[in-house]
Design an enzyme around this catalytic site. Structure first.
Site, mmCIF file in Angstrom:
data_model
loop_
_atom_site.group_PDB
_atom_site.id
_atom_site.type_symbol
_atom_site.label_atom_id
_atom_site.label_comp_id
_atom_site.label_asym_id
_atom_site.label_seq_id
_atom_site.Cartn_x
_atom_site.Cartn_y
_atom_site.Cartn_z
ATOM 1 N N LEU A 239 0.817 -1.206 0.000
ATOM 2 C CA LEU A 239 0.000 0.000 0.000
ATOM 3 C C LEU A 239 0.856 1.264 0.000
ATOM 4 O O LEU A 239 1.693 1.466 0.883
ATOM 5 C CB LEU A 239 -0.925 0.000 1.230
ATOM 6 N N ASP A 240 0.644 2.114 -1.014
ATOM 7 C CA ASP A 240 1.316 3.409 -1.146
ATOM 8 C C ASP A 240 2.840 3.291 -1.149
ATOM 9 O O ASP A 240 3.559 4.199 -0.737
ATOM 10 C CB ASP A 240 0.879 4.366 -0.017
ATOM 11 N N GLU A 241 3.346 2.166 -1.627
ATOM 12 C CA GLU A 241 4.791 1.942 -1.677
ATOM 13 C C GLU A 241 5.284 1.738 -3.108
ATOM 14 O O GLU A 241 6.449 1.398 -3.317
ATOM 15 C CB GLU A 241 5.162 0.716 -0.835
#
Length: 298
Positions: A239-241
């Site tokens: 997530l969001d990486e």
């Protein structure tokens, strides 16, 4: 012609884009340039990058055919069998006049969608929006005014897998090459993120890696930050990486309340997302591990 169609300009020479990557070494640029010159192709622009840490070479070359040039299909076949095979190169030739088929996903916030629609209308983004998918009905009028198909896929815990399967059907039905999460406030499953790897762009309303999760601008206010920003990145199961394509920042100070930070943040989100989409559409982005190489110009 519908408002969502993009016509190729008449009587203008077509410029093609060659994207290539391979193990770094001596003579790669010379090999590509010589290949194109021998076929009477005019090189309009050429950008390259050597990643010393991985010994990987990346190139984006823009070229156009002359009167005596072979066809673009013949050039592709010859390049693949010659230079690309010899250098064990990953490569592709793109026609930038082909509008990129795109699915946009939204929830309730309209600013990023509205900005993308405007930029498509004025010719800044050469994409054909095949559908807008949403888990809410709020933005349906905006989408249908543009003559674009709106698909309502409400997501709940009980039907998440079913709705994601339907989304993939839409992507495949429309042969969409790009999926844009324009403030789509749902977390994609790991499986869906893997299926869309390298072709799904998300806008995160924060300057990653800081302030993840809910209410990032309120988190920023509580920390007394002096810069706020937004990050556009490719979606991955983490997530969001995912690999970052573009980021925008604005300087602020102690006078800014959370509501003001939110307003400034919307502008940052629009600019970061539009920039990332433009780079992707113009074949300027190479994904390399968990980061990107972005050739910004000309």
């Amino acid at each position: 012609m519908t408002p969502n169609d993009t016509a190729k300009p008449p009587h203008s020479p077509i410029e093609y884009i060659l994207n290539a990557s391979c193990r770094a070494g001596i003579g790669i640029v010379a090999a590509v340039a010589t290949f194109l010159a021998e076929r009477d192709c005019y090189i309009c622009a050429l950008e390259q990058f050597d990643d010393d840490s991985t010994e990987r070479f990346f190139m984006r070359a823009v070229f156009r055919l002359q009167a005596s040039s072979p066809t673009i299909d013949a050039i592709g076949e010859q390049f693949g069998a010659g230079v690309a095979a010899r250098l064990d190169m990953q490569w592709k030739i793109h026609d930038p006049t082909d509008a990129v088929k795109t699915v946009i996903m939204v929830s309730k916030d309209d600013h990023c969608l509205d900005d993308l629609l405007y930029r498509r209308r004025n010719g800044e983004l050469n994409m054909s929006i095949t559908a807008v998918v949403s888990n809410h009905l709020d933005l349906r009028p905006m989408v249908e005014r543009e003559g674009i198909r709106f698909i309502f896929l409400p997501v709940m815990k009980e039907n998440k897998a079913q709705q994601e399967a339907r989304l993939l059907e839409v992507v495949e039905e429309t042969r969409a090459e790009l999926v844009i999460l324009a403030r789509y406030m749902q977390i994609l499953s790991d499986e869906l993120a893997r299926r869309l790897a390298g072709r799904c762009i998300n806008i995160h309303h924060s300057f990653l890696p800081g302030f993840k999760g809910a209410k990032p601008y309120h988190q920023a206010f509580d920390r007394g930050v002096k810069l706020i920003g937004a990050t556009a990145h490719y979606v991955t199961p983490d997530l969001d990486e995912g690999p970052i394509i573009e980021q925008m920042v604005t300087r602020v100070d102690h006078n800014f309340k959370p509501e003001q930070l939110v307003r400034i943040g919307r502008d940052n989100e629009c600019m970061a997302l539009a920039g990332a989409v433009k780079f992707h559409i113009e074949r300027r982005v190479f994904v390399h591990g968990n980061k990107t190489i972005v050739f910004r110009g000309p």
